[in-house]
Design a protein around this motif. Sequence first.
Motif, PDB file in Angstrom:
ATOM      1  N   PHE B 165       0.777  -1.237   0.000  1.00 30.49           N
ATOM      2  CA  PHE B 165       0.000   0.000   0.000  1.00 30.49           C
ATOM      3  C   PHE B 165       0.810   1.291   0.000  1.00 30.49           C
ATOM      4  O   PHE B 165       0.505   2.223  -0.695  1.00 30.49           O
ATOM      5  CB  PHE B 165      -0.934   0.036   1.212  1.00 30.49           C
ATOM      6  N   MET B 166       1.855   1.334   0.845  1.00 29.48           N
ATOM      7  CA  MET B 166       2.508   2.620   1.006  1.00 29.48           C
ATOM      8  C   MET B 166       4.028   2.542   1.049  1.00 29.48           C
ATOM      9  O   MET B 166       4.611   1.505   1.343  1.00 29.48           O
ATOM     10  CB  MET B 166       1.978   3.314   2.259  1.00 29.48           C
ATOM     11  N   ILE B 167       4.626   3.708   0.747  1.00 31.16           N
ATOM     12  CA  ILE B 167       6.076   3.814   0.719  1.00 31.16           C
ATOM     13  C   ILE B 167       6.507   4.714   1.874  1.00 31.16           C
ATOM     14  O   ILE B 167       5.897   5.754   2.105  1.00 31.16           O
ATOM     15  CB  ILE B 167       6.532   4.462  -0.606  1.00 31.16           C
ATOM     16  N   ALA B 182      -1.098  10.940  14.564  1.00 30.90           N
ATOM     17  CA  ALA B 182      -2.280  10.442  13.850  1.00 30.90           C
ATOM     18  C   ALA B 182      -2.522   8.985  14.212  1.00 30.90           C
ATOM     19  O   ALA B 182      -3.647   8.554  14.440  1.00 30.90           O
ATOM     20  CB  ALA B 182      -2.086  10.588  12.346  1.00 30.90           C
ATOM     21  N   CYS B 183      -1.436   8.231  14.270  1.00 24.01           N
ATOM     22  CA  CYS B 183      -1.547   6.806  14.542  1.00 24.01           C
ATOM     23  C   CYS B 183      -1.909   6.556  16.005  1.00 24.01           C
ATOM     24  O   CYS B 183      -2.680   5.662  16.326  1.00 24.01           O
ATOM     25  CB  CYS B 183      -0.231   6.119  14.197  1.00 24.01           C
ATOM     26  N   ARG B 184      -1.362   7.372  16.903  1.00 18.38           N
ATOM     27  CA  ARG B 184      -1.557   7.136  18.329  1.00 18.38           C
ATOM     28  C   ARG B 184      -2.800   7.834  18.884  1.00 18.38           C
ATOM     29  O   ARG B 184      -3.555   7.266  19.654  1.00 18.38           O
ATOM     30  CB  ARG B 184      -0.309   7.616  19.079  1.00 18.38           C
ATOM     31  N   VAL B 188      -5.593   5.608  17.093  1.00 20.27           N
ATOM     32  CA  VAL B 188      -5.246   4.781  18.255  1.00 20.27           C
ATOM     33  C   VAL B 188      -4.836   3.364  17.827  1.00 20.27           C
ATOM     34  O   VAL B 188      -5.319   2.373  18.362  1.00 20.27           O
ATOM     35  CB  VAL B 188      -6.372   4.733  19.315  1.00 20.27           C
ATOM     36  N   ASN B 189      -3.947   3.298  16.853  1.00 19.44           N
ATOM     37  CA  ASN B 189      -3.405   2.000  16.450  1.00 19.44           C
ATOM     38  C   ASN B 189      -2.028   1.747  17.061  1.00 19.44           C
ATOM     39  O   ASN B 189      -1.562   0.601  17.067  1.00 19.44           O
ATOM     40  CB  ASN B 189      -3.322   1.910  14.920  1.00 19.44           C
ATOM     41  N   ASN B 190      -1.399   2.797  17.541  1.00 17.42           N
ATOM     42  CA  ASN B 190      -0.111   2.675  18.240  1.00 17.42           C
ATOM     43  C   ASN B 190       0.904   1.827  17.475  1.00 17.42           C
ATOM     44  O   ASN B 190       1.600   1.015  18.057  1.00 17.42           O
ATOM     45  CB  ASN B 190      -0.325   2.075  19.638  1.00 17.42           C
ATOM     46  N   ALA B 191       0.984   2.024  16.175  1.00 22.33           N
ATOM     47  CA  ALA B 191       1.902   1.207  15.377  1.00 22.33           C
ATOM     48  C   ALA B 191       3.275   1.843  15.258  1.00 22.33           C
ATOM     49  O   ALA B 191       4.268   1.144  15.118  1.00 22.33           O
ATOM     50  CB  ALA B 191       1.314   0.970  13.990  1.00 22.33           C
ATOM     51  N   ILE B 192       3.343   3.179  15.285  1.00 21.15           N
ATOM     52  CA  ILE B 192       4.634   3.844  15.038  1.00 21.15           C
ATOM     53  C   ILE B 192       4.983   4.818  16.161  1.00 21.15           C
ATOM     54  O   ILE B 192       4.105   5.277  16.893  1.00 21.15           O
ATOM     55  CB  ILE B 192       4.629   4.590  13.684  1.00 21.15           C
ATOM     56  N   ASP B 193       6.268   5.137  16.245  1.00 20.29           N
ATOM     57  CA  ASP B 193       6.741   6.060  17.281  1.00 20.29           C
ATOM     58  C   ASP B 193       8.117   6.582  16.873  1.00 20.29           C
ATOM     59  O   ASP B 193       8.706   6.099  15.915  1.00 20.29           O
ATOM     60  CB  ASP B 193       6.839   5.313  18.626  1.00 20.29           C
ATOM     61  N   ALA B 210       9.367  -3.682   9.481  1.00 18.46           N
ATOM     62  CA  ALA B 210       8.567  -3.180   8.366  1.00 18.46           C
ATOM     63  C   ALA B 210       7.122  -3.023   8.837  1.00 18.46           C
ATOM     64  O   ALA B 210       6.659  -3.755   9.714  1.00 18.46           O
ATOM     65  CB  ALA B 210       8.628  -4.154   7.195  1.00 18.46           C
ATOM     66  N   LEU B 211       6.413  -2.064   8.245  1.00 11.67           N
ATOM     67  CA  LEU B 211       5.024  -1.821   8.660  1.00 11.67           C
ATOM     68  C   LEU B 211       4.183  -3.087   8.633  1.00 11.67           C
ATOM     69  O   LEU B 211       3.361  -3.327   9.508  1.00 11.67           O
ATOM     70  CB  LEU B 211       4.380  -0.782   7.742  1.00 11.67           C
ATOM     71  N   LYS B 212       4.400  -3.902   7.612  1.00  9.93           N
ATOM     72  CA  LYS B 212       3.551  -5.082   7.471  1.00  9.93           C
ATOM     73  C   LYS B 212       3.769  -6.092   8.595  1.00  9.93           C
ATOM     74  O   LYS B 212       2.931  -6.957   8.830  1.00  9.93           O
ATOM     75  CB  LYS B 212       3.742  -5.742   6.103  1.00  9.93           C
ATOM     76  N   ASP B 215       2.041  -3.516  14.155  1.00  7.01           N
ATOM     77  CA  ASP B 215       0.610  -3.415  14.442  1.00  7.01           C
ATOM     78  C   ASP B 215      -0.135  -2.570  13.414  1.00  7.01           C
ATOM     79  O   ASP B 215      -1.332  -2.334  13.552  1.00  7.01           O
ATOM     80  CB  ASP B 215       0.409  -2.780  15.831  1.00  7.01           C
ATOM     81  N   CYS B 216       0.572  -2.097  12.412  1.00  6.30           N
ATOM     82  CA  CYS B 216      -0.042  -1.227  11.406  1.00  6.30           C
ATOM     83  C   CYS B 216      -1.202  -1.937  10.706  1.00  6.30           C
ATOM     84  O   CYS B 216      -1.099  -3.094  10.335  1.00  6.30           O
ATOM     85  CB  CYS B 216       0.995  -0.820  10.374  1.00  6.30           C
ATOM     86  N   VAL B 217      -2.311  -1.224  10.558  1.00  9.01           N
ATOM     87  CA  VAL B 217      -3.466  -1.808   9.869  1.00  9.01           C
ATOM     88  C   VAL B 217      -3.742  -1.082   8.551  1.00  9.01           C
ATOM     89  O   VAL B 217      -4.808  -1.219   7.964  1.00  9.01           O
ATOM     90  CB  VAL B 217      -4.719  -1.780  10.759  1.00  9.01           C
ATOM     91  N   PHE B 218      -2.762  -0.287   8.112  1.00 10.67           N
ATOM     92  CA  PHE B 218      -2.842   0.387   6.813  1.00 10.67           C
ATOM     93  C   PHE B 218      -4.088   1.243   6.635  1.00 10.67           C
ATOM     94  O   PHE B 218      -4.704   1.252   5.583  1.00 10.67           O
ATOM     95  CB  PHE B 218      -2.676  -0.626   5.671  1.00 10.67           C
ATOM     96  N   CYS B 219      -4.428   1.941   7.697  1.00 17.39           N
ATOM     97  CA  CYS B 219      -5.545   2.882   7.595  1.00 17.39           C
ATOM     98  C   CYS B 219      -5.131   4.082   6.755  1.00 17.39           C
ATOM     99  O   CYS B 219      -5.982   4.783   6.218  1.00 17.39           O
ATOM    100  CB  CYS B 219      -5.976   3.340   8.975  1.00 17.39           C
ATOM    101  N   GLY B 220      -3.826   4.341   6.680  1.00 26.24           N
ATOM    102  CA  GLY B 220      -3.352   5.445   5.850  1.00 26.24           C
ATOM    103  C   GLY B 220      -3.529   6.823   6.455  1.00 26.24           C
ATOM    104  O   GLY B 220      -3.292   7.826   5.787  1.00 26.24           O
ATOM    105  N   GLU B 221      -3.923   6.890   7.718  1.00 26.30           N
ATOM    106  CA  GLU B 221      -4.077   8.196   8.364  1.00 26.30           C
ATOM    107  C   GLU B 221      -2.749   8.965   8.327  1.00 26.30           C
ATOM    108  O   GLU B 221      -2.718  10.165   8.115  1.00 26.30           O
ATOM    109  CB  GLU B 221      -4.531   8.000   9.823  1.00 26.30           C
ATOM    110  N   CYS B 222      -1.647   8.227   8.510  1.00 23.73           N
ATOM    111  CA  CYS B 222      -0.331   8.869   8.534  1.00 23.73           C
ATOM    112  C   CYS B 222       0.024   9.452   7.174  1.00 23.73           C
ATOM    113  O   CYS B 222       0.654  10.497   7.090  1.00 23.73           O
ATOM    114  CB  CYS B 222       0.731   7.874   8.998  1.00 23.73           C
ATOM    115  N   ILE B 223      -0.391   8.777   6.100  1.00 21.38           N
ATOM    116  CA  ILE B 223      -0.109   9.301   4.757  1.00 21.38           C
ATOM    117  C   ILE B 223      -0.818  10.631   4.596  1.00 21.38           C
ATOM    118  O   ILE B 223      -0.273  11.607   4.115  1.00 21.38           O
ATOM    119  CB  ILE B 223      -0.618   8.345   3.659  1.00 21.38           C
TER     120      ILE B 223
HETATM  121  S1  SF4 Z   1      -1.288   3.267   8.256  1.00 18.71           S
HETATM  122 FE1  SF4 Z   1      -2.504   3.686  10.091  1.00 18.71          FE
HETATM  123  S2  SF4 Z   1      -1.885   2.075  11.511  1.00 18.71           S
HETATM  124 FE2  SF4 Z   1      -0.313   2.127   9.924  1.00 18.71          FE
HETATM  125  S3  SF4 Z   1       1.266   3.500  10.733  1.00 18.71           S
HETATM  126 FE3  SF4 Z   1      -0.126   4.731   9.472  1.00 18.71          FE
HETATM  127  S4  SF4 Z   1      -1.621   5.572  10.945  1.00 18.71           S
HETATM  128 FE4  SF4 Z   1      -0.576   3.851  11.934  1.00 18.71          FE
END
Ligand code: SF4
Lengths: 527, 377
Positions: B165-167, B182-184, B188-193, B210-212, B215-223
């Motif tokens: 999905f993302m780079i 955005a993630c936290r 509230v996915n707490n995948a990155i820090d 790697a994101l995959k 805990d990343c669920v690829f919501c893309g909020e961070c993008i």
């Molecule tokens: S895609 Fe969603 S879950 Fe994954 S790092 Fe970005 S904000 Fe967090």
Amino acid sequence: MTNTIADIETAEVILVTGSNTTENHPVLSTFIKRAALKGTTLIVIDPRRIKLAHHANTWLRPELGTDIAWINGLMHVIIKENLFDKTFVEKRCEGFEELKKTVETYTPDYVEAITGISATDITETARTFAKAKNASILYCMGITQHTTGTDNVKSLANLSMLTGNLGIPGGGVNPLRGQNNVQGACDMGGLPNVLTAYQKVDDDTARAKFEKTWGVTDLPAKPGLTATDMIEGAHSGTLKALYIVGENPMVSDPDLNHAEKAIENLDFMVVQDIFLTETAQMADVVLPAFCFAEKEGTFSNTERRVQRVRKAVEAPGFARDDWRILSEIATRMGYPMNYPNSNAIFEEMTTVTPSYAGITWERIENVGLHWPCPTVEHPGTPILHTKQFTRGKGMFHAIDHRPPAELPDKDYPFMLTTGRVLYHYHTGTMTMKSPGLNTMSPECFVEISANDAQRLGFEDGIMVDVLSRRGKIKAKLEISSKAVDGTLFIPFHFAKAAANRLTNAKVDPVAKIPEFKVCAITIRRAA
Amino acid sequence: MGNETHITIDNKRFAFEPSETILDVAHRNNIFIPTLCHLKGATPTGACRICVVEVEGAPNLVASCATPAAANMVVYSESQEVITARRSIIRLMLSSGHHNCAIRDFDTKDWTQFQLKVLEVDGTQDLCPVWGECKLQDLAYRYQVKAQGLPQSESKYPMERVNPFMIRDFSRCILCGRCVQACRDIQVNNAIDFGYRGADTKIIAGTDVALKDSDCVFCGECIEVCPVGALVTEHAMKPERFVKTKKIRTTCSYCGVGCQIELSVQNNRIIQVNSAGDTPPNNGSLCVKGRFGFDFVGSPERLTSPLIRKNGKLEGATWDEALDLVANTLTQIKKDHGSDSIGMLTSARVTNEENYIAQKFTRAVLKTNNVDHCARL
Ligand code: SF4
Ligand code: SF4
Ligand code: SF4
Ligand code: FES
């Protein structure tokens, strides 16, 4: 939902049950998780240790199909400790004495014996829930897809009324709708017993109104068959023809082997869809339709918000708008239907649908409106039942626990529950066309606890046969921390290993919802 | 009108609410203050300092996004001192990463040469994919920061492209921390820090995997919140920049949340999905299905013409053939076996208008109430 999505964040206590929210309603789950982060008490009651349980203050694990018992248990404690909302119960409800009598037997110890939830947890949770200024209940198919589904829902309503949580911000009983427009399909009268806005088909005045608008006489007054009844009718030969718009029952129906025979028995089947689905492959006529990105119209979301759908691309080949196809057939059958566009349909609909009467496409151009919205000046209704219930006073329903239709035994020692995963949707006809989603979730799996796998001597990732009394599938074993000993989980998306070959078609007697969430199975290493 | 509830910005007096920051008051009154790290709905971190303003009596410039508005405060949003500070922040950011978007050689006096330069480098895969949509680039232009001659530092962290999905391009990350927030705080996915320290600081997933595998669920909020080209969709790398894009707001067709989305369409294909911005019910958030799940629309497997079963096989047919066959057969079955021998399954996926027509057809034409949908299933 009686309340809105945004409203969830204003609750003091949130109780989520039978909803794997982070996977099935991901964006809605962010409202719950954010609330928990900011200090709202989150209680998750679910047979699986779902992701949301990690965000919760309390996760309680009931045995499959024992929801009425734990809900009655909570009410037992709340009544016994005098924690219920006396004013609300007196002024706005009836049937309290019967309820009180029924839940009297549901002592925490008795409930522990049925559900496996400890007596202390029942007592504590009851206190937390009852003492909250406002408490919201959210639920999904984990509550409804049982032979006791209707009673499960009524029990949750009991709990909410007892604690005075209906009709207030941050409260309510909130079903999360699985598919994008379930709410709308129901509102529009896509149900056998009601016309639009839940006007009963056996109500002469309502029918007369529709007859006038539609220019017909003798609209049928007898409620029709539900989807599950139609399958039975096809099986027994009383139903001869079936017209299916955009659904794929040959993956989503329970006890698929049985459903397959029923469909084969039909004289004539038409399927109108965007792909040649498993169901379409069995049809006599297949009609190509537009997908959401090719049409103008509206969807109503789970919080009753009516929102616009807009055309972004041209449809492929000779596909047509669903409403145009049906209008053409109606016309050919001697009933001319000529709408210039879908807005004209919406406008006709609002003239016979009181709860949508004040909504126009223009009004929802930027932000959708919540029905009921009776006039064009009306701002919409974010929260239902603030002054009174639809029937006047809220009725408590005294309900007893009944076990699921099928329980594990010597031959089928495991419980099976079914559901969805984050990366797929329903029968996968849409999501499985995305390479990205397929990469993340390529195939069916059987989720098992580490204990159970060890006991059986099975390693993670092996192929297993899963058998129920009705059928057999083959899938990959996945050891997961979400699973609890004795209960396996299989997502139902995958036609190749369709979980619904295993499930039980026994339905709830009122809602006719099949018991997807419980059946007895066994597994063995695949040959 | 007492002074205790008023603040003065650029010589104008404004009322404010107790919880508002200087930035809130300014933006509410259409006064421009740039931001990079500030994220609505999250606690301000004050990380980037691009939003600094001058406050009378304060010894230093203050970060307006993290400073509460106070009674009688006198603020200058773009004084000379502020502009100098912002320019040096921008210069530092441009020099600390791989910002090869031609801003580096930017010279306003020679616009033509600048354009040629862009065209020349545009063919290379290296060129930043968010060119034209980058907040840092915008600010460099606004404040006329010429990065000519600045050393260009290479990132020690390679690009991550191992998910579908993302780079993640660490060389362009300005460490503003919006993605982490955005993630936290939003999803509230707490995948990155933030990980590591000092010059080694990096946005990490889990234990720097790697994101995959996190805990990343690829919501893309961070993008969506990344102000620069450090987080982009796989799609962004495809050379489609010069084709006209139209944007259509609509409703996600997956679950019942009904998120508002914006489809970007080029040549009759959906090339990207974004949230429709700060509007209910989703207020800018999406999930992986809504953001990355619309390939099916343009799938070659779509049905394109009616099919009729002939000798046991489904074969192509014209609309007239198909519609006549359906109308005639239904009429015949209705005559032979009665209206109640026909059933209609309408759909929880199609629109309200279509559901209305489906039940109207069933009741007014077929004359039965045998209509239901698969919501129960
Ligand atoms: S895609 Fe969603 S879950 Fe994954 S790092 Fe970005 S904000 Fe967090
Ligand atoms: S990846 Fe983007 S949002 Fe995250 S810290 Fe770097 S620049 Fe900021
Ligand atoms: S983006 Fe995700 S959460 Fe939102 S409506 Fe679509 S499927 Fe549901
Ligand atoms: S926007 Fe205020 S410090 Fe970054």
